[in-house]
Scaffold this motif. Structure first.
Motif, short mmCIF file in Angstrom:
data_model
loop_
_atom_site.label_atom_id
_atom_site.label_comp_id
_atom_site.label_asym_id
_atom_site.label_seq_id
_atom_site.Cartn_x
_atom_site.Cartn_y
_atom_site.Cartn_z
N THR A 61 -17.89 7.51 -47.20
CA THR A 61 -18.72 8.46 -46.42
C THR A 61 -18.20 10.02 -46.95
O THR A 61 -17.07 10.29 -47.13
CB THR A 61 -18.26 8.30 -44.95
OG1 THR A 61 -18.45 7.06 -44.55
CG2 THR A 61 -19.15 9.36 -44.06
N ARG A 62 -19.47 10.57 -47.16
CA ARG A 62 -19.11 12.21 -47.46
C ARG A 62 -19.74 12.89 -46.47
O ARG A 62 -20.69 12.86 -45.98
CB ARG A 62 -19.74 12.32 -48.64
CG ARG A 62 -19.28 11.50 -49.86
CD ARG A 62 -18.08 11.96 -50.37
NE ARG A 62 -17.63 11.18 -51.55
CZ ARG A 62 -16.76 9.95 -51.59
NH1 ARG A 62 -16.47 9.72 -50.44
NH2 ARG A 62 -16.51 9.50 -52.79
N VAL A 63 -18.83 13.97 -46.07
CA VAL A 63 -19.28 14.78 -45.10
C VAL A 63 -19.82 16.25 -45.94
O VAL A 63 -19.32 16.65 -46.79
CB VAL A 63 -18.33 15.12 -44.09
CG1 VAL A 63 -18.86 16.46 -43.29
CG2 VAL A 63 -18.00 14.30 -43.15
N MET A 106 -16.84 25.16 -45.85
CA MET A 106 -15.49 25.01 -45.15
C MET A 106 -14.97 24.03 -46.21
O MET A 106 -14.63 23.03 -45.63
CB MET A 106 -15.28 24.49 -43.78
CG MET A 106 -16.39 23.56 -43.34
SD MET A 106 -16.31 23.23 -41.65
CE MET A 106 -17.28 24.36 -40.85
N GLN A 107 -14.57 24.32 -47.41
CA GLN A 107 -14.47 23.41 -48.57
C GLN A 107 -13.08 22.80 -48.51
O GLN A 107 -12.98 21.93 -48.96
CB GLN A 107 -14.59 24.34 -49.82
CG GLN A 107 -16.01 23.83 -50.19
CD GLN A 107 -16.50 24.73 -51.65
OE1 GLN A 107 -16.69 25.94 -51.38
NE2 GLN A 107 -16.33 24.23 -52.80
N GLN A 108 -12.18 23.26 -47.64
CA GLN A 108 -10.82 22.49 -47.50
C GLN A 108 -11.04 21.32 -46.61
O GLN A 108 -10.47 20.37 -46.92
CB GLN A 108 -10.00 23.40 -46.72
CG GLN A 108 -9.28 24.31 -47.77
CD GLN A 108 -10.03 25.53 -47.98
OE1 GLN A 108 -10.96 25.90 -47.39
NE2 GLN A 108 -9.63 26.34 -49.00
N CYS A 163 -14.55 19.88 -45.93
CA CYS A 163 -15.71 18.81 -46.45
C CYS A 163 -16.54 19.36 -47.41
O CYS A 163 -16.19 20.62 -48.06
CB CYS A 163 -16.58 18.42 -45.15
SG CYS A 163 -17.23 19.84 -44.66
N GLU A 164 -17.31 18.66 -48.09
CA GLU A 164 -18.28 19.45 -49.01
C GLU A 164 -19.09 20.44 -48.71
O GLU A 164 -19.45 20.11 -47.51
CB GLU A 164 -18.89 18.07 -49.88
CG GLU A 164 -18.17 17.14 -50.72
CD GLU A 164 -18.96 16.04 -50.95
OE1 GLU A 164 -20.07 16.18 -51.30
OE2 GLU A 164 -18.52 15.00 -51.44
N PRO A 165 -19.82 21.16 -49.41
CA PRO A 165 -20.86 21.79 -49.21
C PRO A 165 -22.08 21.30 -48.96
O PRO A 165 -22.23 20.21 -50.00
CB PRO A 165 -20.94 23.12 -50.10
CG PRO A 165 -20.39 22.53 -51.21
CD PRO A 165 -19.24 21.55 -50.85
N GLU A 206 -27.45 7.05 -53.15
CA GLU A 206 -27.88 6.17 -54.27
C GLU A 206 -26.80 5.09 -54.50
O GLU A 206 -26.73 4.00 -54.81
CB GLU A 206 -28.48 6.63 -55.46
CG GLU A 206 -29.83 7.30 -55.41
CD GLU A 206 -30.17 8.17 -56.40
OE1 GLU A 206 -31.25 8.78 -56.49
OE2 GLU A 206 -29.39 8.57 -57.16
N LYS A 207 -25.56 5.90 -54.25
CA LYS A 207 -24.08 5.00 -54.54
C LYS A 207 -23.72 4.39 -53.33
O LYS A 207 -22.60 3.64 -53.34
CB LYS A 207 -23.10 5.90 -54.95
CG LYS A 207 -23.45 6.67 -56.56
CD LYS A 207 -22.21 7.30 -56.94
CE LYS A 207 -22.33 8.00 -58.40
NZ LYS A 207 -21.23 8.79 -58.82
N GLY A 208 -24.43 4.22 -52.34
CA GLY A 208 -24.17 3.38 -50.90
C GLY A 208 -23.14 4.06 -50.03
O GLY A 208 -22.67 3.59 -49.23
P1 GTP Z 1 -19.30 10.94 -57.71
O1 GTP Z 1 -18.90 12.07 -58.52
O2 GTP Z 1 -20.72 10.89 -57.51
O3 GTP Z 1 -18.69 9.80 -57.86
O4 GTP Z 1 -18.81 11.62 -56.27
P2 GTP Z 1 -17.51 11.75 -55.32
O5 GTP Z 1 -17.93 12.69 -54.20
O6 GTP Z 1 -16.68 10.57 -55.41
O7 GTP Z 1 -16.77 12.73 -56.57
P3 GTP Z 1 -16.18 14.07 -56.36
O8 GTP Z 1 -15.34 14.29 -57.36
O9 GTP Z 1 -17.10 15.21 -55.94
O10 GTP Z 1 -15.30 14.04 -55.02
C1 GTP Z 1 -14.16 13.23 -54.71
C2 GTP Z 1 -13.82 13.48 -53.47
O11 GTP Z 1 -13.44 14.77 -53.01
C3 GTP Z 1 -14.47 13.08 -52.32
O12 GTP Z 1 -13.95 12.45 -51.07
C4 GTP Z 1 -15.41 14.34 -51.81
O13 GTP Z 1 -15.94 14.06 -50.37
C5 GTP Z 1 -14.22 15.08 -51.98
N1 GTP Z 1 -14.95 16.67 -52.30
C6 GTP Z 1 -15.84 16.85 -53.27
N2 GTP Z 1 -15.98 18.16 -53.02
C7 GTP Z 1 -15.42 18.74 -52.01
C8 GTP Z 1 -15.37 19.87 -51.55
O14 GTP Z 1 -16.06 20.98 -51.80
N3 GTP Z 1 -14.34 20.05 -50.46
C9 GTP Z 1 -13.89 18.86 -49.76
N4 GTP Z 1 -13.05 19.17 -48.69
N5 GTP Z 1 -13.93 17.95 -50.44
C10 GTP Z 1 -14.77 17.74 -51.52
#
Ligand code: GTP
Length: 236
Positions: free
Chosen positions: A97-99, A105-107, A109-111, A122-124
């Motif tokens: 799961t990705r938030v 609030m990058q510490q 979750c993702e933007p 697409e990756k499920g």
């Molecule tokens: P792919 O590159 O498609 O495989 O996606 P991914 O999400 O697995 O790769 P990525 O390297 O972007 O992220 C690895 C982990 O870091 C995941 O758990 C993401 O949710 C987390 N992550 C990525 N970007 C951020 C961010 O800006 N902030 C935070 N807090 N987590 C992040």
């Protein structure tokens, strides 16, 4: 039965996470995560939008004197708390799961990045859109409608406490009649409040169907995804 939708947005109200003594009940989070897992297991790409009303509601606070904008930002932060709870519930079941938050609030979750969200789907992976649209004066229903259009979801599934849309409030009227299917125009002329007007218009203008259903009704989500929405209401 194969699912009739490939990509969906599921809109959950924050209230569904609440129990009598907790604004977030871990047991309910688990129950919801299991229901979402069953959808993911069908091969459907799932994006979630969750409200924050179990923690803070900007509109209600503004009616009691708080500045509306400040209240809405607090509400957006509440949706982030709920998003993290759901992420935890889903990942405990092995669902990646990705938030993605509309407010940086990058510490934590993702933007929100549309193309990255689509790639995750697409990756499920389940993608949870947090912090609403990132702007005050918009609801999480509007977030669901907006994100659905952005990521080309085929439908917005709106989970509520009732099993669909009625001609009048079923809690107050025994003779309320449920619609199985209704057009956008009929919803407007009959003044049926499916979503707030901004959210509704975004769906209507882009021919994005809305399905209103009761999340706690056993098996309903699976049936809807297999094309049987009898236990719900379809707006299209
Ligand atoms: P792919 O590159 O498609 O495989 O996606 P991914 O999400 O697995 O790769 P990525 O390297 O972007 O992220 C690895 C982990 O870091 C995941 O758990 C993401 O949710 C987390 N992550 C990525 N970007 C951020 C961010 O800006 N902030 C935070 N807090 N987590 C992040």
């Amino acid at each position: 039965m194969p699912p009739v939708y490939k990509r969906i947005i599921l809109k959950l109200s924050g209230e569904v996470l609440r129990s009598d003594d907790n604004c977030i009940s871990p047991a309910i989070v688990q129950e919801m995560s299991e229901a979402i897992k069953s959808v993911v297991d069908m091969g459907v790409e799932v994006a979630l939008v969750i409200g924050g009303g179990n923690i803070f509601r900007g509109l209600s606070a503004s009616r009691k004197g708080m500045d509306r904008t400040t209240g809405d930002y607090m509400g957006m932060m509440a949706t982030c708390i709920n998003a993290l709870a759901l992420q935890d519930g889903l990942e405990s079941l092995g669902i990646p799961t990705r938030v993605q938050s509309a407010i940086a609030m990058q510490q934590i979750c993702e933007p929100y990045i549309r193309r990255k969200a689509v790639r995750h789907l697409e990756k499920g992976r389940v993608v949870i859109f947090a912090a609403g649209t990132g702007s005050p004066f918009f609801s999480t229903d509007t977030t669901a409608a907006l994100r659905a259009n952005e990521i080309n979801a085929e439908v917005v599934l709106k989970a509520t406490k009732v099993d669909g849309i009625y001609d009048k409030d079923p809690a107050k009227h025994d003779d309320a009649v449920k619609y199985n299917e209704i057009s956008y125009t009929d919803c407007l002329t009959k003044q049926l409040e499916v979503m707030d007007s901004t959210a509704f218009t975004l769906c209507m203008d882009n021919q994005l169907p809305i399905i209103v259903f009761d999340f706690h009704q056993e098996g309903v989500l699976k049936n809807i995804l297999c094309g049987n929405a009898e236990a719900a209401t379809v707006v299209k």
